[in-house]
Write an enzyme that holds these catalytic residues in place. Structure first.
Site, PDB file in Angstrom:
ATOM      1  N   ASP A   1       3.520   0.588  12.235  1.00  0.00           N
ATOM      2  CA  ASP A   1       2.500   0.478  11.723  1.00  0.00           C
ATOM      3  C   ASP A   1       1.947  -1.274  11.837  1.00  0.00           C
ATOM      4  OD1 ASP A   1       1.512   2.531  10.172  1.00  0.00           O
ATOM      5  OD2 ASP A   1       2.489   1.687   8.168  1.00  0.00           O
TER       6      ASP A   1
ATOM      7  N   ARG B   1      -5.165  10.535   3.505  1.00  0.00           N
ATOM      8  CA  ARG B   1      -3.980  11.616   3.723  1.00  0.00           C
ATOM      9  C   ARG B   1      -2.408  11.349   2.652  1.00  0.00           C
ATOM     10  NH1 ARG B   1      -0.523  14.212   7.980  1.00  0.00           N
ATOM     11  NH2 ARG B   1       1.768  13.955   7.671  1.00  0.00           N
TER      12      ARG B   1
ATOM     13  N   ARG C   1      -8.773  -0.166   3.830  1.00  0.00           N
ATOM     14  CA  ARG C   1      -8.267   0.571   3.213  1.00  0.00           C
ATOM     15  C   ARG C   1      -6.961   0.493   3.080  1.00  0.00           C
ATOM     16  NH1 ARG C   1      -6.824   5.158   7.276  1.00  0.00           N
ATOM     17  NH2 ARG C   1      -5.136   4.972   6.114  1.00  0.00           N
TER      18      ARG C   1
ATOM     19  N   CYS D   1      -5.713   8.073   9.197  1.00  0.00           N
ATOM     20  CA  CYS D   1      -5.575   7.239  10.543  1.00  0.00           C
ATOM     21  C   CYS D   1      -6.536   8.205  11.043  1.00  0.00           C
ATOM     22  CB  CYS D   1      -5.281   6.078   9.734  1.00  0.00           C
ATOM     23  SG  CYS D   1      -6.019   5.051   9.744  1.00  0.00           S
TER      24      CYS D   1
ATOM     25  N   ARG E   1      -0.594  14.737  12.904  1.00  0.00           N
ATOM     26  CA  ARG E   1       0.195  14.484  11.602  1.00  0.00           C
ATOM     27  C   ARG E   1       0.332  15.563  10.908  1.00  0.00           C
ATOM     28  NH1 ARG E   1      -2.123   8.714   9.490  1.00  0.00           N
ATOM     29  NH2 ARG E   1       0.318   8.391   8.459  1.00  0.00           N
ATOM     30  N   PRO E   2       0.760  16.399  11.658  1.00  0.00           N
ATOM     31  CA  PRO E   2       1.127  18.023  10.566  1.00  0.00           C
ATOM     32  C   PRO E   2       1.589  17.737   9.519  1.00  0.00           C
ATOM     33  CG  PRO E   2       2.607  17.334  11.885  1.00  0.00           C
ATOM     34  CD  PRO E   2       1.907  16.317  12.360  1.00  0.00           C
ATOM     35  N   ILE E   3       2.077  18.275   8.713  1.00  0.00           N
ATOM     36  CA  ILE E   3       2.159  18.794   7.496  1.00  0.00           C
ATOM     37  C   ILE E   3       3.400  19.688   7.062  1.00  0.00           C
ATOM     38  CG2 ILE E   3       0.940  17.422   6.273  1.00  0.00           C
ATOM     39  CD1 ILE E   3       0.237  19.376   4.483  1.00  0.00           C
ATOM     40  N   ASP E   4       4.051  20.367   7.862  1.00  0.00           N
ATOM     41  CA  ASP E   4       5.055  21.900   8.316  1.00  0.00           C
ATOM     42  C   ASP E   4       6.419  21.073   7.178  1.00  0.00           C
ATOM     43  OD1 ASP E   4       4.776  19.600  10.132  1.00  0.00           O
ATOM     44  OD2 ASP E   4       6.585  20.644  11.613  1.00  0.00           O
ATOM     45  N   LEU E   5       6.819  19.668   7.538  1.00  0.00           N
ATOM     46  CA  LEU E   5       8.696  19.190   6.955  1.00  0.00           C
ATOM     47  C   LEU E   5       7.860  19.487   5.236  1.00  0.00           C
ATOM     48  CD1 LEU E   5       8.528  16.025   9.446  1.00  0.00           C
ATOM     49  CD2 LEU E   5       9.625  18.603   8.635  1.00  0.00           C
TER      50      LEU E   5
ATOM     51  N   LYS F   1       0.923  -1.378   0.053  1.00  0.00           N
ATOM     52  CA  LYS F   1      -0.084  -0.344   0.346  1.00  0.00           C
ATOM     53  C   LYS F   1       0.721   1.051   0.434  1.00  0.00           C
ATOM     54  CE  LYS F   1      -1.239   1.621   3.987  1.00  0.00           C
ATOM     55  NZ  LYS F   1      -1.583   2.824   4.233  1.00  0.00           N
ATOM     56  N   ASN F   2       2.020   1.673   0.942  1.00  0.00           N
ATOM     57  CA  ASN F   2       3.137   2.458   1.289  1.00  0.00           C
ATOM     58  C   ASN F   2       3.598   3.223   0.337  1.00  0.00           C
ATOM     59  OD1 ASN F   2       1.065   3.395   3.536  1.00  0.00           O
ATOM     60  ND2 ASN F   2       2.690   2.621   4.419  1.00  0.00           N
TER      61      ASN F   2
HETATM   62  C1  UD1 Z   1       3.527   7.000   6.498  1.00  0.00           C
HETATM   63  C2  UD1 Z   1       2.999   5.640   6.197  1.00  0.00           C
HETATM   64  C3  UD1 Z   1       2.105   5.391   7.344  1.00  0.00           C
HETATM   65  C4  UD1 Z   1       3.313   4.686   8.248  1.00  0.00           C
HETATM   66  C5  UD1 Z   1       3.746   6.292   8.652  1.00  0.00           C
HETATM   67  C6  UD1 Z   1       5.561   6.043   9.554  1.00  0.00           C
HETATM   68  C7  UD1 Z   1       2.390   6.157   3.671  1.00  0.00           C
HETATM   69  C8  UD1 Z   1       1.303   6.326   3.163  1.00  0.00           C
HETATM   70  N1  UD1 Z   1       1.838   6.284   5.398  1.00  0.00           N
HETATM   71  O1  UD1 Z   1       2.718   7.969   6.688  1.00  0.00           O
HETATM   72  O2  UD1 Z   1       1.906   4.249   7.145  1.00  0.00           O
HETATM   73  O3  UD1 Z   1       2.466   5.143   9.713  1.00  0.00           O
HETATM   74  O4  UD1 Z   1       4.216   6.720   7.289  1.00  0.00           O
HETATM   75  O5  UD1 Z   1       6.067   5.200   9.361  1.00  0.00           O
HETATM   76  O6  UD1 Z   1       3.369   5.429   3.340  1.00  0.00           O
HETATM   77  N2  UD1 Z   1       5.273  14.747  10.832  1.00  0.00           N
HETATM   78  C9  UD1 Z   1       5.844  16.083  10.793  1.00  0.00           C
HETATM   79  N3  UD1 Z   1       5.906  17.204  10.193  1.00  0.00           N
HETATM   80  C10 UD1 Z   1       5.765  16.428   8.816  1.00  0.00           C
HETATM   81  C11 UD1 Z   1       5.782  15.242   9.065  1.00  0.00           C
HETATM   82  C12 UD1 Z   1       5.643  14.427   9.308  1.00  0.00           C
HETATM   83  O7  UD1 Z   1       5.673  16.605  12.154  1.00  0.00           O
HETATM   84  O8  UD1 Z   1       5.591  17.623   8.179  1.00  0.00           O
HETATM   85  C13 UD1 Z   1       5.868  13.832  12.045  1.00  0.00           C
HETATM   86  C14 UD1 Z   1       4.619  13.318  12.357  1.00  0.00           C
HETATM   87  O9  UD1 Z   1       3.057  13.701  12.997  1.00  0.00           O
HETATM   88  C15 UD1 Z   1       4.712  11.896  12.259  1.00  0.00           C
HETATM   89  C16 UD1 Z   1       6.151  11.655  12.373  1.00  0.00           C
HETATM   90  O10 UD1 Z   1       6.189  12.319  11.388  1.00  0.00           O
HETATM   91  O11 UD1 Z   1       4.830  11.550  13.751  1.00  0.00           O
HETATM   92  C17 UD1 Z   1       6.048  10.753  11.151  1.00  0.00           C
HETATM   93  O12 UD1 Z   1       5.148  10.858  10.205  1.00  0.00           O
HETATM   94  P1  UD1 Z   1       5.994  10.220   8.457  1.00  0.00           P
HETATM   95  O13 UD1 Z   1       7.025  10.156   8.613  1.00  0.00           O
HETATM   96  O14 UD1 Z   1       5.792  11.498   7.490  1.00  0.00           O
HETATM   97  O15 UD1 Z   1       4.227   9.979   8.221  1.00  0.00           O
HETATM   98  P2  UD1 Z   1       3.697   9.455   6.522  1.00  0.00           P
HETATM   99  O16 UD1 Z   1       4.128   9.525   5.589  1.00  0.00           O
HETATM  100  O17 UD1 Z   1       2.552  10.333   7.010  1.00  0.00           O
END
Ligand code: UD1
Length: 418
Positions: A305, A92, A397, A116, A121-125, A22-23
């Site tokens: 996961d 997401r 999902r 989920c 789950r912020p997207i600042d990065l 999936k990922n």
């Molecule tokens: C991906 C996987 C998800 C898995 C996760 C961690 C997909 C589609 N999903 O999710 O199944 O659980 O990796 O292995 O591949 N964070 C920030 N700012 C950001 C982005 C992330 O603070 O801009 C934090 C998140 O809140 C979280 C951590 O970083 O605490 C990990 O997130 P991330 O590695 O980005 O996970 P996803 O890509 O959302």
């Protein structure tokens, strides 16, 4: 709302083939609009996140057709750079679309992403990295508006190895002017898969799977036919199911090193494990021992996961376990459901303390998120008596043909239409 009716207590035996990851598949769908030529993704899993991603591409104007297990994506006529809030909130991964929409149209508008309910789950990065590539970003009324004249290669240090941000940067930098160097990148195997996919389209990406990824922008990308890697989280879920139920199974398609720490923890529990090429065989006999401590970490650490599934296993082992969730704030929401089955777990913030009990009993359970839901299913398989797992929308999902695969191993699972 569909539900599973599960009669616990059957041992699992046999061999089961894993779906494509999936990922990996979700970012490949996003990457498919980087070219106006046809992209074919082979052996696409029949899961609802994939249908949702297909719907997003159709909204952008792409032609997306499922042919057997393959999907053919033709985005020559794609012209729209906005994703409706209904779809972004459902999935997401739609955030990956920012990188590929910017590469294709130099513009993108998406609603704040969903997925989920496992924390903030912020997207600042993602957004800070896009700014470094020359993108202007305005956040207004729950929407993110991005635009740029052109994307320019840059040095991007990531404060945390976010999987999604790493993938988004690859998608935004792949056709940028000049070279992008991403340091502190996530090292998950799915990122290597995305690199292989992009390079097969004509990109120049190297270093995926290590801390530093180098992306040399190219002028154009061509169509591609690609078979994604298999799903290591699905494999982990089946292996843990067999550890819980007892028996002997083989999962096919996943290399041991992609879930190395899980295999180490399962051996600690007392399971016998043999790996050969892309096959992993697990034997579980008698009462297992708790893991002293499991702590989720970015790859190659223990995958978040698989945290819920590993907790379910520890509930019925001898001794006690500390489970630490470092990635997401609220990833223990399934715990009250395991408690309904007789599990002894105490949650404090990011820690769950498990005291092993002799066995769990059947109960009526609600699957509130994808991996938590899978944990309830496999806990029910090992429990005494009948359980129902209500609301399969989250489990759907990420797991294709879940009940058929479990049944083929000897489990007693029925899907009841709700
Ligand atoms: C991906 C996987 C998800 C898995 C996760 C961690 C997909 C589609 N999903 O999710 O199944 O659980 O990796 O292995 O591949 N964070 C920030 N700012 C950001 C982005 C992330 O603070 O801009 C934090 C998140 O809140 C979280 C951590 O970083 O605490 C990990 O997130 P991330 O590695 O980005 O996970 P996803 O890509 O959302």
């Amino acid at each position: 709302m569909d539900k599973f009716m599960i009669e616990g207590g059957r041992k699992l035996y046999g061999s089961v083939k894993m779906q494509s990851a999936k990922n990996s598949v979700l970012p490949l769908f996003a990457a498919s609009i980087l070219t106006d030529q046809r992209v074919i993704i082979r052996e696409t899993p029949a899961i609802s996140d994939v249908s949702c991603m297909a719907q997003i591409l159709r909204e952008l104007g792409a032609d997306v057709r499922f042919r057997g297990e393959d999907v053919h994506i033709d985005s020559a006529n794609a012209c729209c750079h906005e994703i409706s809030s209904a779809l972004t909130r459902e999935l997401r991964s739609s955030v990956f679309m920012l990188g590929s929409l910017l590469t294709r149209f130099h513009r993108a508008v998406i609603a704040y992403p969903g997925g989920c309910d496992i924390g903030l789950r912020p997207i600042d990065l993602h957004l800070n990295a896009l700014k470094r590539l020359g993108v202007s970003i305005v956040e207004r009324d729950g929407f993110i508006h991005c635009s740029c004249d052109k994307l320019r290669g840059a040095e991007i240090p990531l404060d945390f190895p976010s999987v999604g941000a790493t993938e988004n940067i690859l998608l935004a930098a792949v056709m940028a002017d000049g070279v992008t160097t991403l340091s502190g990148a996530a090292k998950e195997p799915e990122i290597v898969d995305l690199q292989n996919f992009l390079n097969a389209m004509g990109a120049k990406v190297s270093g995926a799977g290590t801390d530093v990824i180098r992306i040399e922008g190219v002028k154009e990308l061509s169509g591609v036919t690609f078979k994604p890697m298999k799903d290591r989280i699905e494999a982990g879920t089946f292996l843990i199911a067999c550890a819980i139920c007892g028996g002997e199974i083989e999962v096919v398609g996943v290399r041991g090193e992609n879930i190395g720490l899980l295999l180490h923890k399962l051996r600690e529990n007392g399971c016998k494990i043999h790996t050969k090429n892309d096959k992993i065989r697990l034997e579980s006999h008698g009462r297992l021992r708790c893991n002293r401590r499991i702590e989720t970490m970015p790859f190659p650490g223990f995958p978040t996961d698989l945290q819920a599934q590993a907790t379910a296993l520890n509930c019925i082992c001898e001794g006690g376990a500390l489970i630490v969730e470092n990635l997401f704030e609220t990833r223990f929401k399934y715990v009250p459901e395991l408690q309904k089955m007789g599990a002894d777990i105490e949650v404090k913030g990011r820690n769950a303390f498990v005291r092993g009990v002799n066995g769990l009993h059947g109960a009526s359970l609600i699957a509130g998120d994808l991996r938590g839901g899978a944990a309830l299913v496999i806990a029910a398989l090992g429990a005494e008596g009948v359980s129902e797992v209500i609301d399969l929308s989250h489990v759907d999902r990420g797991y294709s043909d879940f009940q058929e695969k479990l049944k083929s191993l000897g489990a007693e699972v029925k899907r009841v239409r709700g």
